[in-house]
Write a protein that holds these residues in place. Structure first.
Motif, PDB file in Angstrom:
ATOM      1  N   ARG A 139       1.199  -0.861  -0.067  1.00 21.89           N
ATOM      2  CA  ARG A 139      -0.185  -0.025   0.148  1.00 21.89           C
ATOM      3  C   ARG A 139       0.569   1.320  -0.601  1.00 21.89           C
ATOM      4  NH1 ARG A 139      -3.405   1.144   4.077  1.00 21.89           N
ATOM      5  NH2 ARG A 139      -1.942   0.381   5.008  1.00 21.89           N
ATOM      6  N   GLN A 140       0.957   2.548  -0.773  1.00 22.60           N
ATOM      7  CA  GLN A 140       1.861   3.509  -0.650  1.00 22.60           C
ATOM      8  C   GLN A 140       0.499   4.543  -0.919  1.00 22.60           C
ATOM      9  OE1 GLN A 140       2.613   2.917  -5.138  1.00 22.60           O
ATOM     10  NE2 GLN A 140       3.459   1.247  -5.394  1.00 22.60           N
ATOM     11  N   LEU A 141       1.654   5.484   0.517  1.00 21.23           N
ATOM     12  CA  LEU A 141       1.336   6.672   0.854  1.00 21.23           C
ATOM     13  C   LEU A 141       1.415   7.234  -0.443  1.00 21.23           C
ATOM     14  CD1 LEU A 141       1.777   6.804   4.384  1.00 21.23           C
ATOM     15  CD2 LEU A 141      -0.358   6.305   3.377  1.00 21.23           C
ATOM     16  N   VAL A 142       2.625   7.368  -1.245  1.00 20.60           N
ATOM     17  CA  VAL A 142       3.421   8.288  -1.970  1.00 20.60           C
ATOM     18  C   VAL A 142       3.170   6.776  -3.374  1.00 20.60           C
ATOM     19  CG1 VAL A 142       4.948   9.552  -2.706  1.00 20.60           C
ATOM     20  CG2 VAL A 142       4.156   9.903  -0.412  1.00 20.60           C
ATOM     21  N   PRO A 143       2.612   7.515  -4.077  1.00 21.56           N
ATOM     22  CA  PRO A 143       2.588   6.892  -4.941  1.00 21.56           C
ATOM     23  C   PRO A 143       4.163   6.380  -5.467  1.00 21.56           C
ATOM     24  CG  PRO A 143       1.232   8.186  -5.507  1.00 21.56           C
ATOM     25  CD  PRO A 143       1.058   8.632  -4.919  1.00 21.56           C
ATOM     26  N   LEU A 144       4.494   5.271  -6.554  1.00 23.40           N
ATOM     27  CA  LEU A 144       6.043   4.734  -6.967  1.00 23.40           C
ATOM     28  C   LEU A 144       5.484   4.312  -8.502  1.00 23.40           C
ATOM     29  CD1 LEU A 144       7.198   2.426  -3.853  1.00 23.40           C
ATOM     30  CD2 LEU A 144       7.804   4.732  -4.109  1.00 23.40           C
ATOM     31  N   GLU A 145       6.612   5.049  -8.901  1.00 23.05           N
ATOM     32  CA  GLU A 145       6.684   4.792 -10.315  1.00 23.05           C
ATOM     33  C   GLU A 145       7.870   3.964 -10.460  1.00 23.05           C
ATOM     34  OE1 GLU A 145       6.202   8.562 -12.194  1.00 23.05           O
ATOM     35  OE2 GLU A 145       4.031   8.803 -11.482  1.00 23.05           O
ATOM     36  N   PHE A 146       8.529   3.067 -11.517  1.00 18.49           N
ATOM     37  CA  PHE A 146       9.089   2.441 -11.673  1.00 18.49           C
ATOM     38  C   PHE A 146       9.573   2.279 -13.477  1.00 18.49           C
ATOM     39  CE2 PHE A 146       6.804   0.187  -8.184  1.00 18.49           C
ATOM     40  CZ  PHE A 146       8.130   0.133  -7.252  1.00 18.49           C
ATOM     41  N   VAL A 147      10.968   3.055 -13.815  1.00 19.31           N
ATOM     42  CA  VAL A 147      11.851   3.254 -14.683  1.00 19.31           C
ATOM     43  C   VAL A 147      12.646   2.643 -14.733  1.00 19.31           C
ATOM     44  CG1 VAL A 147      12.549   5.092 -15.949  1.00 19.31           C
ATOM     45  CG2 VAL A 147      10.420   5.775 -14.981  1.00 19.31           C
ATOM     46  N   ALA A 148      13.243   1.757 -15.810  1.00 18.13           N
ATOM     47  CA  ALA A 148      14.348   1.367 -15.798  1.00 18.13           C
ATOM     48  C   ALA A 148      15.637   1.974 -15.612  1.00 18.13           C
ATOM     49  CB  ALA A 148      14.390   0.446 -16.967  1.00 18.13           C
ATOM     50  N   ALA A 149      16.964   1.249 -15.501  1.00 23.75           N
ATOM     51  CA  ALA A 149      17.563   2.624 -14.708  1.00 23.75           C
ATOM     52  C   ALA A 149      18.671   2.933 -16.439  1.00 23.75           C
ATOM     53  CB  ALA A 149      18.703   2.441 -13.464  1.00 23.75           C
ATOM     54  N   ALA A 150      18.882   3.653 -16.554  1.00 26.54           N
ATOM     55  CA  ALA A 150      20.188   4.143 -17.208  1.00 26.54           C
ATOM     56  C   ALA A 150      19.481   3.579 -18.787  1.00 26.54           C
ATOM     57  CB  ALA A 150      20.639   3.781 -17.570  1.00 26.54           C
ATOM     58  N   SER A 151      17.900   3.686 -19.147  1.00 27.32           N
ATOM     59  CA  SER A 151      17.382   3.590 -20.598  1.00 27.32           C
ATOM     60  C   SER A 151      16.662   5.147 -20.979  1.00 27.32           C
ATOM     61  CB  SER A 151      16.020   2.708 -19.761  1.00 27.32           C
ATOM     62  OG  SER A 151      14.729   3.824 -19.227  1.00 27.32           O
ATOM     63  N   ALA A 152      16.900   4.930 -21.978  1.00 27.75           N
ATOM     64  CA  ALA A 152      15.794   5.941 -23.552  1.00 27.75           C
ATOM     65  C   ALA A 152      14.831   7.029 -22.263  1.00 27.75           C
ATOM     66  CB  ALA A 152      15.246   5.541 -24.441  1.00 27.75           C
ATOM     67  N   GLU A 153      13.862   6.016 -21.359  1.00 31.40           N
ATOM     68  CA  GLU A 153      12.687   6.554 -21.213  1.00 31.40           C
ATOM     69  C   GLU A 153      13.427   7.449 -19.963  1.00 31.40           C
ATOM     70  OE1 GLU A 153       8.447   6.064 -18.517  1.00 31.40           O
ATOM     71  OE2 GLU A 153       9.995   4.094 -18.619  1.00 31.40           O
ATOM     72  N   ALA A 154      14.107   6.559 -18.895  1.00 27.13           N
ATOM     73  CA  ALA A 154      15.178   7.335 -17.493  1.00 27.13           C
ATOM     74  C   ALA A 154      15.975   8.765 -18.365  1.00 27.13           C
ATOM     75  CB  ALA A 154      15.947   6.528 -17.285  1.00 27.13           C
TER      76      ALA A 154
END
Length: 139
Positions: free
Chosen positions: A36-51
């Motif tokens: 359960r998240q009080l603050v939403p966590l987003e996940f992004v691959a490290a060193a990816s183009a998105e990051a």
């Protein structure tokens, strides 16, 4: 804070940069997603183009070496501080995060992050051997 200063903006979400080629990182990411998240966590691959697109000023090589968390406010946490930030975002672990963020607790957080880094170092599967993202731990 002195009179006349505005309070810093609240953190509305955290982005966790993770290494999808790392079995430990995948397990931690799955665990965090299930909490359960009080603050939403987003996940992004490290060193990816998105990051790189999301965080152009970030040291992306460093984010491959240790857990990195970026707040929507621009704050960046690495290593044990990032670990504490993740716990702080979780409903059932915020009180633990507060204890670990104290001078007495930070050595414990540092030890946990160091242990995770050591485990990660011996279990990491090279990305070239893990095209599907579903790799077994060697040995």
């Amino acid at each position: 804070m002195t009179a006349g200063q505005d309070a810093p903006p609240p953190v509305r979400w955290l982005t966790v940069l993770h290494d999808p080629a790392c079995p430990l990182c995948r397990s931690l990411t799955a665990w965090l997603r299930g909490q359960r998240q009080l603050v939403p966590l987003e996940f992004v691959a490290a060193a990816s183009a998105e990051a790189h697109e999301l965080f152009p000023g970030l040291d992306h090589d460093a984010s491959l070496g240790e857990i990195t968390v970026v707040g929507d406010t621009g704050e960046v946490w690495r290593g044990h501080h990032a670990f504490v930030a993740c716990l702080w975002a979780l409903a059932d672990h915020r009180s633990l995060a507060r204890r670990l963020a104290t001078p007495a607790g930070l050595p414990l957080a540092r030890a946990a992050a160091f242990a995770a880094a050591r485990i990660r170092a011996v279990t990491k599967v090279p990305a070239s051997n893990c095209p599907s993202g579903e790799c077994d731990v060697p040995g």
